[in-house]
Write a protein that holds these residues in place. Sequence first.
Motif, PDB file in Angstrom:
ATOM      1  N   SER A 189      -7.311  29.678 -32.221  1.00 54.63           N
ATOM      2  CA  SER A 189      -6.791  30.565 -31.169  1.00 54.63           C
ATOM      3  C   SER A 189      -7.850  30.795 -30.090  1.00 54.63           C
ATOM      4  O   SER A 189      -7.534  30.832 -28.905  1.00 54.63           O
ATOM      5  CB  SER A 189      -6.286  31.889 -31.747  1.00 54.63           C
ATOM      6  OG  SER A 189      -7.333  32.629 -32.308  1.00 54.63           O
ATOM      7  N   ALA A 226       6.787  27.585 -32.461  1.00 51.89           N
ATOM      8  CA  ALA A 226       6.577  28.841 -33.184  1.00 51.89           C
ATOM      9  C   ALA A 226       5.240  28.811 -33.925  1.00 51.89           C
ATOM     10  O   ALA A 226       4.531  29.823 -33.985  1.00 51.89           O
ATOM     11  CB  ALA A 226       7.725  29.098 -34.146  1.00 51.89           C
ATOM     12  N   LEU A 227       4.902  27.658 -34.466  1.00 51.92           N
ATOM     13  CA  LEU A 227       3.600  27.494 -35.117  1.00 51.92           C
ATOM     14  C   LEU A 227       2.477  27.733 -34.105  1.00 51.92           C
ATOM     15  O   LEU A 227       1.505  28.437 -34.401  1.00 51.92           O
ATOM     16  CB  LEU A 227       3.492  26.101 -35.732  1.00 51.92           C
ATOM     17  CG  LEU A 227       2.204  25.754 -36.465  1.00 51.92           C
ATOM     18  CD1 LEU A 227       1.994  26.670 -37.662  1.00 51.92           C
ATOM     19  CD2 LEU A 227       2.235  24.293 -36.912  1.00 51.92           C
ATOM     20  N   MET A 255       3.066  33.853 -39.428  1.00 52.61           N
ATOM     21  CA  MET A 255       3.220  34.416 -38.104  1.00 52.61           C
ATOM     22  C   MET A 255       4.135  33.548 -37.238  1.00 52.61           C
ATOM     23  O   MET A 255       4.817  34.063 -36.363  1.00 52.61           O
ATOM     24  CB  MET A 255       1.855  34.588 -37.454  1.00 52.61           C
ATOM     25  CG  MET A 255       1.019  35.647 -38.125  1.00 52.61           C
ATOM     26  SD  MET A 255      -0.481  35.957 -37.213  1.00 52.61           S
ATOM     27  CE  MET A 255      -0.846  37.555 -37.862  1.00 52.61           C
ATOM     28  N   GLY A 256       4.112  32.256 -37.508  1.00 47.20           N
ATOM     29  CA  GLY A 256       4.997  31.362 -36.773  1.00 47.20           C
ATOM     30  C   GLY A 256       6.460  31.675 -37.038  1.00 47.20           C
ATOM     31  O   GLY A 256       7.296  31.627 -36.138  1.00 47.20           O
ATOM     32  N   GLU A 257       6.764  32.019 -38.282  1.00 45.86           N
ATOM     33  CA  GLU A 257       8.133  32.380 -38.649  1.00 45.86           C
ATOM     34  C   GLU A 257       8.584  33.619 -37.870  1.00 45.86           C
ATOM     35  O   GLU A 257       9.703  33.668 -37.354  1.00 45.86           O
ATOM     36  CB  GLU A 257       8.197  32.642 -40.151  1.00 45.86           C
ATOM     37  CG  GLU A 257       9.571  32.860 -40.693  1.00 45.86           C
ATOM     38  CD  GLU A 257       9.547  33.076 -42.187  1.00 45.86           C
ATOM     39  OE1 GLU A 257       9.496  34.241 -42.620  1.00 45.86           O
ATOM     40  OE2 GLU A 257       9.595  32.078 -42.933  1.00 45.86           O
ATOM     41  N   LEU A 258       7.724  34.599 -37.772  1.00 47.45           N
ATOM     42  CA  LEU A 258       8.039  35.814 -37.026  1.00 47.45           C
ATOM     43  C   LEU A 258       8.246  35.504 -35.542  1.00 47.45           C
ATOM     44  O   LEU A 258       9.185  36.006 -34.911  1.00 47.45           O
ATOM     45  CB  LEU A 258       6.929  36.853 -37.193  1.00 47.45           C
ATOM     46  CG  LEU A 258       7.122  38.169 -36.455  1.00 47.45           C
ATOM     47  CD1 LEU A 258       8.392  38.877 -36.904  1.00 47.45           C
ATOM     48  CD2 LEU A 258       5.908  39.061 -36.671  1.00 47.45           C
ATOM     49  N   GLU A 259       7.414  34.637 -35.000  1.00 44.71           N
ATOM     50  CA  GLU A 259       7.558  34.248 -33.596  1.00 44.71           C
ATOM     51  C   GLU A 259       8.858  33.494 -33.370  1.00 44.71           C
ATOM     52  O   GLU A 259       9.502  33.652 -32.333  1.00 44.71           O
ATOM     53  CB  GLU A 259       6.346  33.435 -33.128  1.00 44.71           C
ATOM     54  CG  GLU A 259       5.080  34.243 -33.024  1.00 44.71           C
ATOM     55  CD  GLU A 259       5.205  35.434 -32.099  1.00 44.71           C
ATOM     56  OE1 GLU A 259       5.588  35.262 -30.936  1.00 44.71           O
ATOM     57  OE2 GLU A 259       4.917  36.563 -32.551  1.00 44.71           O
ATOM     58  N   THR A 268      11.850  27.289 -37.615  1.00 48.18           N
ATOM     59  CA  THR A 268      10.452  27.480 -37.256  1.00 48.18           C
ATOM     60  C   THR A 268       9.906  26.143 -36.783  1.00 48.18           C
ATOM     61  O   THR A 268       9.545  25.290 -37.590  1.00 48.18           O
ATOM     62  CB  THR A 268       9.635  28.017 -38.450  1.00 48.18           C
ATOM     63  OG1 THR A 268      10.239  29.231 -38.904  1.00 48.18           O
ATOM     64  CG2 THR A 268       8.199  28.309 -38.048  1.00 48.18           C
ATOM     65  N   GLU A 326      -2.330  35.284 -34.012  1.00 43.46           N
ATOM     66  CA  GLU A 326      -3.299  35.659 -35.038  1.00 43.46           C
ATOM     67  C   GLU A 326      -4.603  36.103 -34.363  1.00 43.46           C
ATOM     68  O   GLU A 326      -5.187  37.092 -34.749  1.00 43.46           O
ATOM     69  CB  GLU A 326      -3.510  34.479 -36.001  1.00 43.46           C
ATOM     70  CG  GLU A 326      -4.460  34.757 -37.140  1.00 43.46           C
ATOM     71  CD  GLU A 326      -5.900  34.610 -36.744  1.00 43.46           C
ATOM     72  OE1 GLU A 326      -6.724  35.359 -37.295  1.00 43.46           O
ATOM     73  OE2 GLU A 326      -6.222  33.772 -35.887  1.00 43.46           O
ATOM     74  N   GLY A 344       2.241  31.358 -33.422  1.00 44.90           N
ATOM     75  CA  GLY A 344       1.643  32.011 -34.581  1.00 44.90           C
ATOM     76  C   GLY A 344       0.129  31.882 -34.586  1.00 44.90           C
ATOM     77  O   GLY A 344      -0.589  32.831 -34.906  1.00 44.90           O
ATOM     78  N   THR A 399       7.383  20.422 -37.790  1.00 37.13           N
ATOM     79  CA  THR A 399       6.471  21.453 -38.278  1.00 37.13           C
ATOM     80  C   THR A 399       5.982  21.104 -39.673  1.00 37.13           C
ATOM     81  O   THR A 399       4.787  21.234 -39.972  1.00 37.13           O
ATOM     82  CB  THR A 399       7.159  22.835 -38.285  1.00 37.13           C
ATOM     83  OG1 THR A 399       7.638  23.117 -36.970  1.00 37.13           O
ATOM     84  CG2 THR A 399       6.199  23.928 -38.712  1.00 37.13           C
TER      85      THR A 399
END
Length: 139
Positions: free
Chosen positions: A32, A18-19, A1-5, A14, A26, A22, A72
């Motif tokens: 979270s 971004a991590l 999800m971090g990659e997508l962010e 990333t 989630e 992510g 990261t």
Amino acid sequence: MGELEARKIKSPDTGTEALLMGILIEGTSFASKFLRANGITLLKVRDEIGKLRGKPDMFFFSPEHPPLTEATQRALDWAINEKLKSGENGEITAAHMLVGLWRQQESLGHQVLVSLGFSDEKAKELHSLISEPGFKDNE
């Protein structure tokens, strides 16, 4: 999800920020929930990243799979090592990743957390919770 962010914010890689996004996006992990309980939300994080990084070039497109930054990778390596040291089986959790991220003090993700009020005390609290025998991430 971090990659997508990372791609959403038009980042070439990333990073720890971004991590962090992510982990928040989630939404169901202990990490979270811990962040949200401490007033750190995805919208606040995105806003803070914009303040610290500035606006991205509107014509820049992130790679499909933005590579991890060194910070990261160190955060993820720390999370893996902590899980191995615990001697317990199971997955590396988002909480392990968050504590690993916090340890990368020069990183943008750490700076964002600091600016939103996260502290060493909160990181120690989180670390002690995940270090308890039998810790389960999604409870």
